[in-house]
Scaffold this motif. Structure first.
Motif, PDB file in Angstrom:
ATOM      1  N   ASN A   6       0.855  -1.187   0.000  1.00 57.31           N
ATOM      2  CA  ASN A   6       0.000   0.000   0.000  1.00 57.31           C
ATOM      3  C   ASN A   6       0.891   1.237   0.000  1.00 57.31           C
ATOM      4  OD1 ASN A   6      -2.210   1.652   0.107  1.00 57.31           O
ATOM      5  ND2 ASN A   6      -2.605   1.318   2.306  1.00 57.31           N
ATOM      6  N   TRP A   7       0.366   2.319  -0.586  1.00 58.75           N
ATOM      7  CA  TRP A   7       1.128   3.562  -0.580  1.00 58.75           C
ATOM      8  C   TRP A   7       0.157   4.727  -0.453  1.00 58.75           C
ATOM      9  CZ3 TRP A   7       0.267   7.301  -4.296  1.00 58.75           C
ATOM     10  CH2 TRP A   7      -0.482   6.891  -5.411  1.00 58.75           C
ATOM     11  N   GLN A   8       0.692   5.841   0.097  1.00 56.74           N
ATOM     12  CA  GLN A   8      -0.112   7.044   0.261  1.00 56.74           C
ATOM     13  C   GLN A   8       0.805   8.264   0.283  1.00 56.74           C
ATOM     14  OE1 GLN A   8      -2.117   7.120   4.024  1.00 56.74           O
ATOM     15  NE2 GLN A   8      -0.314   6.459   5.187  1.00 56.74           N
ATOM     16  N   ILE A   9       0.262   9.403  -0.176  1.00 53.80           N
ATOM     17  CA  ILE A   9       0.999  10.668  -0.180  1.00 53.80           C
ATOM     18  C   ILE A   9       0.822  11.326   1.181  1.00 53.80           C
ATOM     19  CG2 ILE A   9       1.221  12.933  -1.273  1.00 53.80           C
ATOM     20  CD1 ILE A   9       0.108  11.707  -3.827  1.00 53.80           C
ATOM     21  N   THR A  10       1.921  11.690   1.799  1.00 49.74           N
ATOM     22  CA  THR A  10       1.874  12.254   3.143  1.00 49.74           C
ATOM     23  C   THR A  10       2.134  13.746   3.095  1.00 49.74           C
ATOM     24  OG1 THR A  10       4.225  11.867   3.547  1.00 49.74           O
ATOM     25  CG2 THR A  10       2.699  10.069   4.072  1.00 49.74           C
ATOM     26  N   ASP A  11       1.845  14.384   4.199  1.00 50.48           N
ATOM     27  CA  ASP A  11       2.084  15.818   4.355  1.00 50.48           C
ATOM     28  C   ASP A  11       3.353  16.093   5.146  1.00 50.48           C
ATOM     29  OD1 ASP A  11      -0.262  16.278   2.998  1.00 50.48           O
ATOM     30  OD2 ASP A  11      -1.487  16.332   4.830  1.00 50.48           O
ATOM     31  N   VAL A  12       4.265  15.137   5.159  1.00 48.74           N
ATOM     32  CA  VAL A  12       5.494  15.293   5.933  1.00 48.74           C
ATOM     33  C   VAL A  12       6.388  16.321   5.235  1.00 48.74           C
ATOM     34  CG1 VAL A  12       7.528  14.112   6.833  1.00 48.74           C
ATOM     35  CG2 VAL A  12       5.312  12.944   6.774  1.00 48.74           C
ATOM     36  N   TYR A  13       6.928  17.261   5.959  1.00 53.72           N
ATOM     37  CA  TYR A  13       7.816  18.292   5.411  1.00 53.72           C
ATOM     38  C   TYR A  13       9.174  17.689   5.103  1.00 53.72           C
ATOM     39  CZ  TYR A  13      10.699  22.478   5.084  1.00 53.72           C
ATOM     40  OH  TYR A  13      11.579  23.461   4.660  1.00 53.72           O
ATOM     41  N   THR A  14       9.622  17.831   3.836  1.00 57.21           N
ATOM     42  CA  THR A  14      10.888  17.232   3.393  1.00 57.21           C
ATOM     43  C   THR A  14      11.929  18.275   2.991  1.00 57.21           C
ATOM     44  OG1 THR A  14      10.035  17.094   1.132  1.00 57.21           O
ATOM     45  CG2 THR A  14       9.709  15.167   2.578  1.00 57.21           C
ATOM     46  N   ALA A  15      11.618  19.598   3.099  1.00 50.98           N
ATOM     47  CA  ALA A  15      12.560  20.685   2.735  1.00 50.98           C
ATOM     48  C   ALA A  15      12.977  20.603   1.267  1.00 50.98           C
ATOM     49  CB  ALA A  15      13.786  20.667   3.633  1.00 50.98           C
ATOM     50  N   SER A  16      12.050  20.097   0.420  1.00 50.71           N
ATOM     51  CA  SER A  16      12.334  20.031  -1.015  1.00 50.71           C
ATOM     52  C   SER A  16      11.028  20.259  -1.767  1.00 50.71           C
ATOM     53  CB  SER A  16      12.944  18.674  -1.387  1.00 50.71           C
ATOM     54  OG  SER A  16      11.986  17.641  -1.188  1.00 50.71           O
ATOM     55  N   ASP A  17      11.141  20.267  -3.136  1.00 50.56           N
ATOM     56  CA  ASP A  17       9.947  20.452  -3.949  1.00 50.56           C
ATOM     57  C   ASP A  17       9.154  19.166  -4.125  1.00 50.56           C
ATOM     58  OD1 ASP A  17      10.711  23.061  -4.200  1.00 50.56           O
ATOM     59  OD2 ASP A  17      11.780  22.726  -6.106  1.00 50.56           O
ATOM     60  N   HIS A  18       9.610  18.069  -3.584  1.00 52.60           N
ATOM     61  CA  HIS A  18       8.938  16.785  -3.762  1.00 52.60           C
ATOM     62  C   HIS A  18       8.065  16.474  -2.538  1.00 52.60           C
ATOM     63  CE1 HIS A  18      11.406  15.911  -7.300  1.00 52.60           C
ATOM     64  NE2 HIS A  18      12.444  16.373  -6.595  1.00 52.60           N
ATOM     65  N   VAL A  19       7.047  15.693  -2.781  1.00 48.36           N
ATOM     66  CA  VAL A  19       6.138  15.250  -1.710  1.00 48.36           C
ATOM     67  C   VAL A  19       6.514  13.818  -1.320  1.00 48.36           C
ATOM     68  CG1 VAL A  19       3.742  14.851  -1.059  1.00 48.36           C
ATOM     69  CG2 VAL A  19       4.324  16.720  -2.610  1.00 48.36           C
ATOM     70  N   ALA A  20       6.526  13.544  -0.031  1.00 52.60           N
ATOM     71  CA  ALA A  20       6.918  12.213   0.461  1.00 52.60           C
ATOM     72  C   ALA A  20       5.786  11.222   0.236  1.00 52.60           C
ATOM     73  CB  ALA A  20       7.267  12.272   1.949  1.00 52.60           C
ATOM     74  N   ILE A  21       6.152  10.052  -0.266  1.00 50.79           N
ATOM     75  CA  ILE A  21       5.201   8.963  -0.485  1.00 50.79           C
ATOM     76  C   ILE A  21       5.555   7.834   0.493  1.00 50.79           C
ATOM     77  CG2 ILE A  21       4.304   7.274  -2.114  1.00 50.79           C
ATOM     78  CD1 ILE A  21       4.981   9.205  -4.357  1.00 50.79           C
ATOM     79  N   LEU A  22       4.601   7.444   1.326  1.00 51.17           N
ATOM     80  CA  LEU A  22       4.806   6.367   2.301  1.00 51.17           C
ATOM     81  C   LEU A  22       4.290   5.060   1.710  1.00 51.17           C
ATOM     82  CD1 LEU A  22       5.646   5.456   5.161  1.00 51.17           C
ATOM     83  CD2 LEU A  22       3.322   5.990   5.910  1.00 51.17           C
ATOM     84  N   THR A  23       5.175   4.069   1.627  1.00 51.53           N
ATOM     85  CA  THR A  23       4.840   2.777   1.054  1.00 51.53           C
ATOM     86  C   THR A  23       4.891   1.704   2.142  1.00 51.53           C
ATOM     87  OG1 THR A  23       5.789   3.453  -1.063  1.00 51.53           O
ATOM     88  CG2 THR A  23       5.394   1.092  -0.726  1.00 51.53           C
ATOM     89  N   THR A  24       3.879   0.852   2.167  1.00 57.40           N
ATOM     90  CA  THR A  24       3.805  -0.255   3.132  1.00 57.40           C
ATOM     91  C   THR A  24       3.776  -1.562   2.357  1.00 57.40           C
ATOM     92  OG1 THR A  24       2.565   1.128   4.685  1.00 57.40           O
ATOM     93  CG2 THR A  24       2.523  -1.247   5.038  1.00 57.40           C
ATOM     94  N   ILE A  25       4.688  -2.461   2.675  1.00 56.50           N
ATOM     95  CA  ILE A  25       4.769  -3.766   2.018  1.00 56.50           C
ATOM     96  C   ILE A  25       4.389  -4.838   3.042  1.00 56.50           C
ATOM     97  CG2 ILE A  25       6.256  -5.409   0.840  1.00 56.50           C
ATOM     98  CD1 ILE A  25       7.956  -3.096  -0.092  1.00 56.50           C
ATOM     99  N   GLY A  26       3.401  -5.620   2.732  1.00 57.94           N
ATOM    100  CA  GLY A  26       2.954  -6.661   3.657  1.00 57.94           C
ATOM    101  C   GLY A  26       1.955  -6.116   4.662  1.00 57.94           C
ATOM    102  N   ASP A  27       1.255  -7.033   5.325  1.00 58.03           N
ATOM    103  CA  ASP A  27       0.243  -6.673   6.314  1.00 58.03           C
ATOM    104  C   ASP A  27       0.904  -6.671   7.686  1.00 58.03           C
ATOM    105  OD1 ASP A  27      -2.004  -6.112   7.691  1.00 58.03           O
ATOM    106  OD2 ASP A  27      -2.989  -8.067   7.391  1.00 58.03           O
ATOM    107  N   HIS A  28       1.088  -5.474   8.244  1.00 56.56           N
ATOM    108  CA  HIS A  28       1.742  -5.352   9.551  1.00 56.56           C
ATOM    109  C   HIS A  28       0.745  -5.180  10.680  1.00 56.56           C
ATOM    110  CE1 HIS A  28       5.835  -5.042   7.936  1.00 56.56           C
ATOM    111  NE2 HIS A  28       5.282  -4.389   6.923  1.00 56.56           N
ATOM    112  N   SER A  29      -0.507  -5.387  10.371  1.00 55.39           N
ATOM    113  CA  SER A  29      -1.504  -5.263  11.446  1.00 55.39           C
ATOM    114  C   SER A  29      -1.349  -6.424  12.415  1.00 55.39           C
ATOM    115  CB  SER A  29      -2.919  -5.267  10.863  1.00 55.39           C
ATOM    116  OG  SER A  29      -3.152  -6.457  10.160  1.00 55.39           O
ATOM    117  N   ARG A  30      -1.363  -6.126  13.702  1.00 55.80           N
ATOM    118  CA  ARG A  30      -1.170  -7.142  14.733  1.00 55.80           C
ATOM    119  C   ARG A  30      -2.475  -7.373  15.460  1.00 55.80           C
ATOM    120  NH1 ARG A  30       3.966  -5.947  18.314  1.00 55.80           N
ATOM    121  NH2 ARG A  30       3.446  -8.093  18.875  1.00 55.80           N
ATOM    122  N   PRO A  31      -2.742  -8.583  15.824  1.00 50.15           N
ATOM    123  CA  PRO A  31      -3.978  -8.844  16.554  1.00 50.15           C
ATOM    124  C   PRO A  31      -3.929  -8.232  17.944  1.00 50.15           C
ATOM    125  CG  PRO A  31      -2.613 -10.816  16.492  1.00 50.15           C
ATOM    126  CD  PRO A  31      -1.948  -9.786  15.607  1.00 50.15           C
ATOM    127  N   ALA A  32      -5.086  -8.183  18.559  1.00 52.68           N
ATOM    128  CA  ALA A  32      -5.165  -7.616  19.901  1.00 52.68           C
ATOM    129  C   ALA A  32      -4.438  -8.518  20.884  1.00 52.68           C
ATOM    130  CB  ALA A  32      -6.627  -7.449  20.320  1.00 52.68           C
TER     131      ALA A  32
END
Length: 336
Positions: A6-32
């Protein structure tokens, strides 16, 4: 990995003209909880094959293959629930026992380390030294466990005085319930228990049932009780029961009454004198001399309570008389 990416565009400040893209590989959800999946377990040692077979009789499935698979899974789960009690599942590590502490943990770690060194030293010249190290570490571990158990037991005893429903109560109740037997699951055994506890009677009211039983008892002939039967029952009663003024004990009047002796006469006073509690107490000169005067049924208690010496003299007299009577009875029985 791609299925869970999964991937999504974030609002994280990177001090550049590019926007940070957060990518998630695999299911990291943990059970309760602590991440341990929930698994159902049963106590297979109490498995009942008859109930398990009966649960699958007249079982029909319908629908698609997935629907039938779910139906069979439900039927299998119900059959297991009806034939075996469920085992408790722990979704976290077991709590340590109440006497566990840091000293025992360190001693156990040292003991295990010494044991590994001793096992690896087999065939080497230093195996004797490693064996001595392991034995010393094991003795230290046992000593720490005994000391901790003793201290914790005393602490639990003190805490039970202030908090009766606290940790001491929980430990005892847990140990008691651990040894309880589980309810039977066998159909024939359950039927026998129910029929025994709740017998099937007629539709009459309890008062009517009791009245009919009473009439049946009164109408039936009552057999006469013979003297020989009474004497047989009397001989089965053990002697030396409740000695005292009530006439029970080693007195010959009591022994004859219940068939343990042939005569009720006092061997020391001659014919016609019945040996009972009253005769033994009030016809002994030694007791009168000890109490300082004649004794009767009226003044006996007051004479005994006059002083400690009178109380001790009466107690010694009673013990001496009973011992003498029992010895005489044993000698008579041995002569027979």
């Amino acid at each position: 990995m791609a299925a869970g990416a999964n991937w999504q565009i974030t609002d994280v400040y990177t001090a550049s003209d590019h926007v940070a893209i957060l990518t998630t590989i695999g299911d990291h959800s943990r059970p309760a909880g602590n991440g341990v999946p929930h698994m159902q377990a049963y106590r297979v040692e109490q498995f009942n094959s008859q109930l398990f077979t009966a649960a699958f009789q007249s079982v029909a499935t319908e629908g698609s293959a997935e629907d039938r698979a779910r139906q069979i899974t439900c039927i299998l789960a119900n059959a297991c629930d009806s034939t075996m009690p469920r085992r408790k599942t722990y979704r976290r590590h077991h709590e340590p026992t109440f006497w566990w502490n840091e000293r025992i943990a360190n001693a156990r770690h040292a003991c295990l380390h010494a044991r590994r060194r001793y096992q690896r030293a087999r065939g080497r010249p230093d195996i004797a030294a490693r064996q001595d190290e392991y034995r010393a570490a094991r003795r230290t571990l046992k000593r720490e466990i005994r000391s901790s158990k003793r201290e914790c037991f005393l602490q639990l005893c003190d805490s039970a005085e202030h908090d009766p429903w606290g940790k001491a109560y929980k430990i005892v109740v847990k140990a008691v319930y651990a040894g309880r037997q589980h309810a039977p699951t066998n159909a024939s055994e359950l039927k026998h228990i129910v029929e025994t506890l709740f017998p099937v009677t007629s539709s009459q009211q309890p008062s009517q049932v009791l009245a009919s039983r009473r009439r049946a008892t009164l109408s039936s002939p009552i057999e006469a009780v013979t003297v020989d039967e009474i004497l047989a029952v009397a001989r089965s009663i053990k002697p030396h029961k409740a000695p005292g003024p009530d006439g029970h004990g080693c007195f010959r009047s009591y022994l004859k009454r219940f068939g343990h002796d042939d005569s009720d006469e006092c061997p020391s006073c001659g014919r016609g004198i019945i040996e009972d509690a009253q005769h033994v107490v009030f016809q002994r000169q030694w007791l009168e001399e000890a109490l300082g005067g004649p004794i009767t049924e009226v003044n006996l208690v007051s004479r005994i309570l006059e002083s400690v010496q009178n109380w001790e003299a009466t107690s010694s007299y009673a013990a001496m008389v009973l011992t003498e009577l029992r010895r005489a009875e044993r000698s008579r029985r041995s002569e027979e």
